[in-house]
Design a protein around this motif. Sequence first.
Motif, PDB file in Angstrom:
ATOM      1  N   LEU A 177       0.825  -1.205   0.000  1.00  7.32           N
ATOM      2  CA  LEU A 177       0.000   0.000   0.000  1.00  7.32           C
ATOM      3  C   LEU A 177       0.862   1.258   0.000  1.00  7.32           C
ATOM      4  CD1 LEU A 177      -2.761  -1.087   2.531  1.00  7.32           C
ATOM      5  CD2 LEU A 177      -2.967  -0.924   0.048  1.00  7.32           C
ATOM      6  N   GLY A 187       2.802   2.647  -3.588  1.00 13.35           N
ATOM      7  CA  GLY A 187       2.107   3.324  -4.682  1.00 13.35           C
ATOM      8  C   GLY A 187       1.647   2.394  -5.785  1.00 13.35           C
ATOM      9  N   GLN A 188       1.821   1.089  -5.618  1.00 10.74           N
ATOM     10  CA  GLN A 188       1.388   0.141  -6.641  1.00 10.74           C
ATOM     11  C   GLN A 188      -0.133   0.087  -6.743  1.00 10.74           C
ATOM     12  OE1 GLN A 188       3.138  -3.704  -6.118  1.00 10.74           O
ATOM     13  NE2 GLN A 188       5.232  -2.925  -6.190  1.00 10.74           N
ATOM     14  N   VAL A 189      -0.814   0.392  -5.650  1.00 16.34           N
ATOM     15  CA  VAL A 189      -2.284   0.380  -5.670  1.00 16.34           C
ATOM     16  C   VAL A 189      -2.803   1.495  -6.571  1.00 16.34           C
ATOM     17  CG1 VAL A 189      -4.357   0.583  -4.252  1.00 16.34           C
ATOM     18  CG2 VAL A 189      -2.379  -0.608  -3.373  1.00 16.34           C
ATOM     19  N   ALA A 190      -2.165   2.671  -6.493  1.00 13.71           N
ATOM     20  CA  ALA A 190      -2.586   3.788  -7.343  1.00 13.71           C
ATOM     21  C   ALA A 190      -2.345   3.468  -8.815  1.00 13.71           C
ATOM     22  CB  ALA A 190      -1.831   5.054  -6.943  1.00 13.71           C
ATOM     23  N   ARG A 191      -1.212   2.846  -9.124  1.00  8.24           N
ATOM     24  CA  ARG A 191      -0.941   2.454 -10.511  1.00  8.24           C
ATOM     25  C   ARG A 191      -1.937   1.403 -10.990  1.00  8.24           C
ATOM     26  NH1 ARG A 191       4.383   3.084  -8.682  1.00  8.24           N
ATOM     27  NH2 ARG A 191       4.676   0.853  -8.294  1.00  8.24           N
ATOM     28  N   ALA A 194      -5.037   1.082  -9.915  1.00  9.40           N
ATOM     29  CA  ALA A 194      -6.317   1.765 -10.122  1.00  9.40           C
ATOM     30  C   ALA A 194      -6.309   2.587 -11.411  1.00  9.40           C
ATOM     31  CB  ALA A 194      -6.624   2.655  -8.927  1.00  9.40           C
ATOM     32  N   GLU A 195      -5.167   3.178 -11.766  1.00 10.53           N
ATOM     33  CA  GLU A 195      -5.078   3.936 -13.016  1.00 10.53           C
ATOM     34  C   GLU A 195      -5.118   3.009 -14.225  1.00 10.53           C
ATOM     35  OE1 GLU A 195      -1.489   6.169 -12.799  1.00 10.53           O
ATOM     36  OE2 GLU A 195      -2.260   7.525 -11.263  1.00 10.53           O
ATOM     37  N   ARG A 196      -4.514   1.834 -14.086  1.00 14.36           N
ATOM     38  CA  ARG A 196      -4.458   0.893 -15.203  1.00 14.36           C
ATOM     39  C   ARG A 196      -5.830   0.281 -15.496  1.00 14.36           C
ATOM     40  NH1 ARG A 196      -0.739  -4.472 -15.380  1.00 14.36           N
ATOM     41  NH2 ARG A 196      -1.231  -5.083 -17.507  1.00 14.36           N
ATOM     42  N   GLU A 235     -13.335  -0.815  -9.250  1.00 13.68           N
ATOM     43  CA  GLU A 235     -13.312  -0.016  -8.031  1.00 13.68           C
ATOM     44  C   GLU A 235     -12.316  -0.660  -7.061  1.00 13.68           C
ATOM     45  OE1 GLU A 235     -16.344   1.274  -4.411  1.00 13.68           O
ATOM     46  OE2 GLU A 235     -17.059   0.056  -6.087  1.00 13.68           O
TER      47      GLU A 235
END
Length: 146
Positions: free
Chosen positions: A50, A53-57, A59-61, A66
């Motif tokens: 968490l 920053g892999q979660v943000a990537r 979610a962007e991918r 959700e």
Amino acid sequence: MASRVLRRSLAAPLPSTAPASSSAFVLPCKKLVLSYSEQQGSHRGMRAFLGSGQVARLAERYPSVEVVVERNEKAGRHPQLRGVYLNGRTKEICVRNLPPSGIAAKAQLLLDSSGAKIVPIRRPSVQSTTESVRGVWSAFHEEQRQ
């Protein structure tokens, strides 16, 4: 005349006016839930995942999925990834003591999954498209015996 019709049916399709980036494919996974705890030791990999920053990537991918991060403070609960699918099913994977790269692989596994039940390959069940000749048996159809 017949040769013209055949050539016309084999001709290459006309280019569409829609942009190439739009697609009609919808991922079966509609929601990815990551549950973790701040104190428990088996959650160390999830906390690092968490924080990286892999979660943000992720979610962007996958903008159609959700991504929910929930804190679980119940004692004895290990970190989990849960996928919720369009067919109403859910799949849960325990990620206890996994490194962040392993958790990313498991999240990708849930995103790529269809959510369907696992069916055995050795002996698949027989499914018929026609009704039985004898009909459906019911205890109410049996004659009274004396």
